[in-house]
Design an enzyme around this catalytic site. Structure first.
Site, PDB file in Angstrom:
ATOM      1  N   CYS A  55      -4.114 -14.939  14.623  1.00  8.09           N
ATOM      2  CA  CYS A  55      -3.359 -16.059  14.051  1.00  8.09           C
ATOM      3  C   CYS A  55      -4.299 -17.256  13.904  1.00  8.09           C
ATOM      4  CB  CYS A  55      -2.214 -16.442  14.971  1.00  8.09           C
ATOM      5  SG  CYS A  55      -1.092 -15.087  15.289  1.00  8.09           S
TER       6      CYS A  55
ATOM      7  N   ARG B 254      -9.007 -14.983   8.380  1.00  8.23           N
ATOM      8  CA  ARG B 254      -8.632 -14.310   9.635  1.00  8.23           C
ATOM      9  C   ARG B 254      -7.549 -13.268   9.399  1.00  8.23           C
ATOM     10  NH1 ARG B 254      -9.868 -17.909  14.148  1.00  8.23           N
ATOM     11  NH2 ARG B 254      -8.022 -17.261  15.310  1.00  8.23           N
TER      12      ARG B 254
ATOM     13  N   TRP C 275      -0.627 -13.499  12.391  1.00  8.88           N
ATOM     14  CA  TRP C 275      -1.054 -12.087  12.278  1.00  8.88           C
ATOM     15  C   TRP C 275      -0.134 -11.363  13.256  1.00  8.88           C
ATOM     16  CZ3 TRP C 275      -4.356  -8.790   9.780  1.00  8.88           C
ATOM     17  CH2 TRP C 275      -4.710  -7.620  10.403  1.00  8.88           C
TER      18      TRP C 275
ATOM     19  N   ASN D 206      -1.584 -18.678  19.261  1.00  9.66           N
ATOM     20  CA  ASN D 206      -2.419 -17.528  18.910  1.00  9.66           C
ATOM     21  C   ASN D 206      -2.699 -16.798  20.209  1.00  9.66           C
ATOM     22  OD1 ASN D 206      -4.162 -15.677  17.754  1.00  9.66           O
ATOM     23  ND2 ASN D 206      -5.942 -17.032  17.933  1.00  9.66           N
ATOM     24  N   GLY D 207      -2.362 -15.508  20.270  1.00  9.12           N
ATOM     25  CA  GLY D 207      -2.605 -14.738  21.486  1.00  9.12           C
ATOM     26  C   GLY D 207      -1.429 -13.810  21.748  1.00  9.12           C
TER      27      GLY D 207
ATOM     28  N   GLU E 260     -19.829   9.503  11.741  1.00 10.84           N
ATOM     29  CA  GLU E 260     -19.461   8.089  11.515  1.00 10.84           C
ATOM     30  C   GLU E 260     -20.721   7.266  11.287  1.00 10.84           C
ATOM     31  OE1 GLU E 260     -17.192   6.414  10.580  1.00 10.84           O
ATOM     32  OE2 GLU E 260     -17.708   4.372  11.133  1.00 10.84           O
TER      33      GLU E 260
ATOM     34  N   LYS F 297     -21.501   4.924   7.954  1.00 15.37           N
ATOM     35  CA  LYS F 297     -21.855   3.495   8.082  1.00 15.37           C
ATOM     36  C   LYS F 297     -23.142   3.205   7.313  1.00 15.37           C
ATOM     37  CE  LYS F 297     -18.945   1.619   9.166  1.00 15.37           C
ATOM     38  NZ  LYS F 297     -17.956   2.641   9.072  1.00 15.37           N
TER      39      LYS F 297
ATOM     40  N   GLU G 103     -22.710   3.669   3.382  1.00 12.95           N
ATOM     41  CA  GLU G 103     -21.814   2.782   2.622  1.00 12.95           C
ATOM     42  C   GLU G 103     -22.327   1.354   2.529  1.00 12.95           C
ATOM     43  OE1 GLU G 103     -17.885   1.856   4.083  1.00 12.95           O
ATOM     44  OE2 GLU G 103     -18.433   2.385   6.113  1.00 12.95           O
TER      45      GLU G 103
ATOM     46  N   HIS H  41     -29.358  27.043   9.324  1.00 10.79           N
ATOM     47  CA  HIS H  41     -28.621  27.790   8.290  1.00 10.79           C
ATOM     48  C   HIS H  41     -28.780  27.156   6.915  1.00 10.79           C
ATOM     49  CE1 HIS H  41     -26.827  30.366  11.287  1.00 10.79           C
ATOM     50  NE2 HIS H  41     -26.586  29.288  12.012  1.00 10.79           N
TER      51      HIS H  41
ATOM     52  N   LYS I  26     -11.988  -2.726   0.837  1.00  4.28           N
ATOM     53  CA  LYS I  26     -11.631  -2.676   2.260  1.00  4.28           C
ATOM     54  C   LYS I  26     -10.437  -1.751   2.469  1.00  4.28           C
ATOM     55  CE  LYS I  26     -11.602  -3.467   6.580  1.00  4.28           C
ATOM     56  NZ  LYS I  26     -12.590  -2.688   7.374  1.00  4.28           N
TER      57      LYS I  26
END
Ligand code: AGP
Length: 610
Positions: free
Chosen positions: A2, A27, A74, A100-101, A483, A487, A490, A506, A605
């Site tokens: 937030c 944010r 948020w 916020n929290g 992964e 990263k 991309e 192989h 995104k």
């Protein structure tokens, strides 16, 4: 996260609050609002949606007032809606807060306050704060706020105003950032520096436990025991853009460094360390249904899919339930065979809006299966469509390359595996204890890895000009390698591929020539020698091998060109550590290649189309 703003001065507060909230939009948020002291009463205007929607509402009323607070929400507790938006008031609008929290004990406090006659109108944890201040107010707002927060467990950055004391805003901070901008005959309050940079660069950065009384010509700050603090002025020399990234050069790096608190937040009040149990209070799937499962599908895309690969190993190891991990774009068209009574479909999605994942969900539900979602966005489409949700609490992830969301998705996999294992008693108490203790060590161990970032930067220096790079590993190490490979691809555009180390002979080994860079993730004790022999295979072809392993494997130094050590932890938890240097490697390589780290070419995104 937030966003909070506040203003007290001689100008009209509303435009300043809106401008500040716009500076905090990065944010991430789902609703917004302002409260203004307008003569003798407080006006609250708030709405679900964007700041544009709030401005539309404000146009109709154009509230007056030179003192006010504002907020972008948020959602954590309570879906995005007008009534759940901040600011929140108490029983009447004498006391108004923005926060916020997370108030972890809000249900207990809500019951205590309701029993004392307080009436609530929202689903949020924050509203409890407004009623607490009202409950303790006896003519001193500062004292009322101090008493109120002494009852709160959790994290908060809070600003409180009251028309009982029209000359001040009281702010308090614990684990959520809050800064005060020092003006001349005016003061500014914000969650983050970008919101006040247009007005002042002189700030007080509040510390945990501090309470501030912000008045037009004075800002007094008190510590937890009530003593006045002689606060040093922090002069901001960042530009606006740097400020949004908290001083980091890119959102991706900021989010990599936010992983320790993100892991802590995702674990928070889900690990009962007294009884050594996992408690997923938000889960709404029947225990008997879960105990009868004979298969779990994990369906996702991209990095979320890679989290699912870890989930497979973890859930199968802990629960002995077979797990099938599928790319959503494949799953949705392959007419999957699902037994709705005994098969659960899990979807993983940071944004909760990925089109293929949503389609896979709808297909599964259409076949009568229950769907469990793991997502980072409260109120996202995935969260609304699922039968049950396990939220990751990584906070908004801005960079296209997912990092903190991925690592908290892994945390969710461990919590889920432990939850099922507890139900099915497939793990001994000692095994559960070791894994929970190991999870609790992870945030500080990730922090320790981040402190070695310069070592990863040196490795990036070695490999960033290569056009091909291989990642190898076995078991969980292979899943992490996949992964790491994504990263790097991309954001640096280096052609990287991850291979099961045992597969090299192989075919892939044909690609390995002198100096081909190979990242070898090698932590799994039971197959260490096997992976080591694969490292020797590529070394025999003069590859340049960088191993990611633990200190107890120090003998590997004679077999490879470079080693990056991660701290020791339980075998099954190692992906939470080994992924971090791979994230940093991708970041630094992309930086060195002059790539747009936060917004890589061709990518979005959230892929909300097929
Ligand atoms: C990850 O770094 C990528 N940005 C991408 O693979 C992403 O993980 C994928 O699009 C899934 O997104 P979601 O988690 O929001 O569903």
């Amino acid at each position: 996260m937030c966003g909070i703003v506040g203003y007290i001065g001689t100008q009209q507060a509303c435009p300043i609050l809106i401008e500040g909230l716009k500076k905090l939009e990065y944010r991430g948020y789902d609703s917004a609002g302002v409260a203004l002291l307008n003569g003798g009463y407080i006006d609250i205007i708030k709405t679900v949606g964007r700041l544009y929607d709030l401005e539309q509402k404000l146009d109709g009323v154009s509230p007056e007032g030179s003192m006010g607070i504002g907020h972008t929400r948020w959602a954590t507790h309570g879906r995005p809606s007008d009534v759940n938006s901040h600011p929140h008031k108490a029983c009447d609008s004498d006391f108004v807060v923005v926060h916020n929290g997370i108030v972890e004990n809000y249900l207990e406090l809500k019951g205590w306050l309701t029993a004392r006659g307080h009436v609530f109108c929202s689903e949020t944890d924050t509203e409890v704060l407004a009623h607490l201040v009202e409950n303790y107010y006896q003519g001193d707002l500062l004292e009322a706020v101090r008493k109120a927060v002494s009852k709160v467990e959790g994290s908060y950055a809070m600003a409180v105003m009251s028309d009982r004391e029209k000359d001040k805003i009281v702010c308090v901070r614990k684990e959520s950032p809050l800064v005060i901008g020092l003006g001349n005959g005016e003061q500014f309050i914000a969650s983050d520096i970008p919101a006040i940079l247009n007005h002042t660069r002189e700030t007080y950065i509040m510390d945990d436990g501090e309470i501030a009384v912000v008045q037009i010509d004075d800002v007094s700050i008190y510590n937890g025991s009530g003593s006045k603090v002689n606060k040093q002025v922090f002069k901001v020399n960042w530009d606006q853009q740097a400020a949004e990234k908290g001083g980091f050069e890119h959102f991706m790096l900021k989010e990599i460094y936010e992983q320790p608190p993100a892991i802590k937040d995702t674990l928070k009040d889900r690990l009962n360390v007294l009884d050594y149990k996992v408690e997923l209070k938000e889960l709404s799937l029947e225990n008997q249904y879960l105990k009868n499962l004979n298969k779990i599908f994990i369906v996702a895309c991209g990095t979320a899919y890679h989290a699912g690969l870890i989930g497979k190993h973890v859930i199968e190891k802990m629960t002995r339930i077979p797990v099938e991990v599928e790319l959503a774009s494949e799953y949705r068209y392959r007419d999957p065979i699902i037994d709705p009574e005994k098969n659960l479909v899990m979807v993983i999605s940071q944004s909760g809006e990925t089109a293929d994942t949503l389609a896979a969900m709808k297909l599964s539900k259409g076949m009568g299966a229950k769907v469990l979602a793991v997502t980072n966005v409260v109120g996202s489409s995935v969260s609304r469509e699922a039968d049950s949700v396990i939220y990751t609490w990584a906070g908004p992830e801005i960079a296209v390359a997912s990092t903190k969301a991925y690592i908290t998705q892994l945390v969710a996999m461990y919590l889920w595996g432990l939850h099922i294992a507890q139900l099915k008693e497939t793990l001994s108490r000692d095994q559960v204890t070791k894994i929970i203790d190991g999870l609790r060590r992870i945030p500080s161990q990730v922090q320790a890895i981040l402190e070695q970032a310069p070592k990863v930067e040196n490795i990036a220096e070695t490999v960033h000009q290569k056009e091909d790079l291989f990642f190898i590993g076995r078991g969980l190490d292979y899943a992490v390698a996949q992964e790491g490979s994504l990263k790097l691809k991309e954001i640096s555009y280096i052609h990287a591929e991850a291979y099961a180390a045992g597969e090299l002979k192989h075919g892939t080994l044909a690609l390995v020539t002198e100096d081909t860079p190979v990242m070898a993730v090698i932590t799994q004790k039971d197959i260490y020698e096997k992976t080591l022999s694969n490292i020797k295979e590529v070394k025999a072809r003069d590859a340049y091998v960088i191993a990611v392993t633990v200190k107890s494997n120090q003998s590997i130094e004679s077999e490879v060109d470079e080693v990056f050590y991660v701290p020791e932890n339980e075998n099954i938890l190692m992906p939470l550590l080994t992924v971090v240097p791979l994230q940093l490697l991708a970041y630094y390589a992309a930086l060195m290649r002059g790539c747009d780290v936060d917004k890589p070419r061709n990518l979005a995104k959230s892929v909300t189309v097929e």
